[in-house]
Design an enzyme around this catalytic site. Sequence first.
Site, short mmCIF file in Angstrom:
data_model
loop_
_atom_site.label_atom_id
_atom_site.label_comp_id
_atom_site.label_asym_id
_atom_site.label_seq_id
_atom_site.Cartn_x
_atom_site.Cartn_y
_atom_site.Cartn_z
N TRP A 99 -1.47 11.85 42.01
CA TRP A 99 -2.45 12.53 42.86
C TRP A 99 -2.86 13.86 42.28
O TRP A 99 -4.03 14.26 42.38
CB TRP A 99 -1.88 12.67 44.27
CG TRP A 99 -1.57 11.34 44.89
CD1 TRP A 99 -0.35 10.83 45.22
CD2 TRP A 99 -2.52 10.30 45.20
NE1 TRP A 99 -0.46 9.57 45.71
CE2 TRP A 99 -1.78 9.21 45.72
CE3 TRP A 99 -3.90 10.19 45.09
CZ2 TRP A 99 -2.40 8.02 46.14
CZ3 TRP A 99 -4.52 9.01 45.51
CH2 TRP A 99 -3.77 7.95 46.02
N ASP A 166 -1.96 20.98 47.64
CA ASP A 166 -2.03 19.71 48.36
C ASP A 166 -0.65 19.51 48.98
O ASP A 166 0.32 19.24 48.29
CB ASP A 166 -2.38 18.58 47.39
CG ASP A 166 -2.37 17.20 48.03
OD1 ASP A 166 -2.00 17.09 49.22
OD2 ASP A 166 -2.73 16.23 47.34
N LYS A 190 1.47 11.57 57.13
CA LYS A 190 2.89 11.66 56.78
C LYS A 190 3.66 12.33 57.93
O LYS A 190 4.37 11.69 58.66
CB LYS A 190 3.11 12.46 55.49
CG LYS A 190 2.12 12.19 54.37
CD LYS A 190 2.30 10.84 53.73
CE LYS A 190 1.38 10.71 52.51
NZ LYS A 190 1.51 9.43 51.82
#
Length: 360
Positions: A99, A166, A190
């Site tokens: 990511w 992030d 999450k």
Amino acid sequence: MEKHIFNAGPCKLPQPAIDAAIAAIRDFDNTGVSILSISHRTPGWERIMAETEQLWRELLNIPDEYAVLFLGGGASTQFFTVPANLLKNKAAYLQTGVWAKKAAKEAKFYGDVEIVASSEDKNYSYIPKNYVVPTDADYFHITTNNTIYGTEIHTDLDCPVNLVADMSSDIMSRPVDVTKYALIYGGAQKNVGPAGVAFVIVRKDLLGQAGRPLQTMVDYRTHIGAEPKNNSMFNTPPVFSIFVMHETLKWIKKMGGVEAMQRRNREKADLLYNEIDRNKLFVGTAAREDRSLMNVCFVMQPEYKEHEAEFLEFAKAHGMVGIKGHRSVGGFRASLYNACELSDVQALVACMQEFEKKFL
């Protein structure tokens, strides 16, 4: 059979948030209308939006000079929205996983990108150390927790330039000094809700300085709005996802806030890592000092590798859900997000111990 959910995201959410969502689907705010059918201009919904922002500010102690936004498109949309708003000439990125690599790729559309360090040489199994952040960078981007690889940056970095993070998979899992960051973003699925909404915490004085015209929806200023009640509602927001976020944050607050979440998460992670290190069948994949409290990645020891599929089936038969590792790492991954209970981890450890008996 009781199910023990270890999905990497979407993942287990607190039962009170799920129960509140079920009730709101039937009747939102005593209106007689399902939350799936209300207008986002309903006064009751404007209250939910305001309360959700206030919960974020309270739980993370977010100062007034930061805007808190709830946007569609997930964290991947922020990969290009962040540089569109902040990158003037050059940005610096720490490459600690897939990511992070994708985020850097998107930033290259807007200016020069310097990868200050990367752990790709060892399949992202560690967090790089002793790198130098260029002081001429407009910002330095990090991914604080690497869901696929099970590594985590456990502290808020001191940074000579604007720090962008992030925090998709570890937000609300520990206290964060928001003032050390220029911008924090992530997907909700999450620790703070279901899929469908992304959060952005951005220092407002940074906006409008990139020197480029921006599409309306890409410009963060569009979503801040002239009045507080218009925040994140330039267009229709992801209403249901934000509602579940609202209820999840209420649960975090009731449980004692992010400090309590950190204690819970450390206890769960310690229990599972101790078993991985003790059990002769398994071995962890991440460097010990960088092990994630959120995503515990492990594989079979080489001499037992042929039994990985067998253990997966054994674990499934004992109620374990979502422990198959990502294809980039293989083996197993147990995600221990906030709503995961200690009893879930105890059940997984017992399952590992029972499986080990086959080889004693």
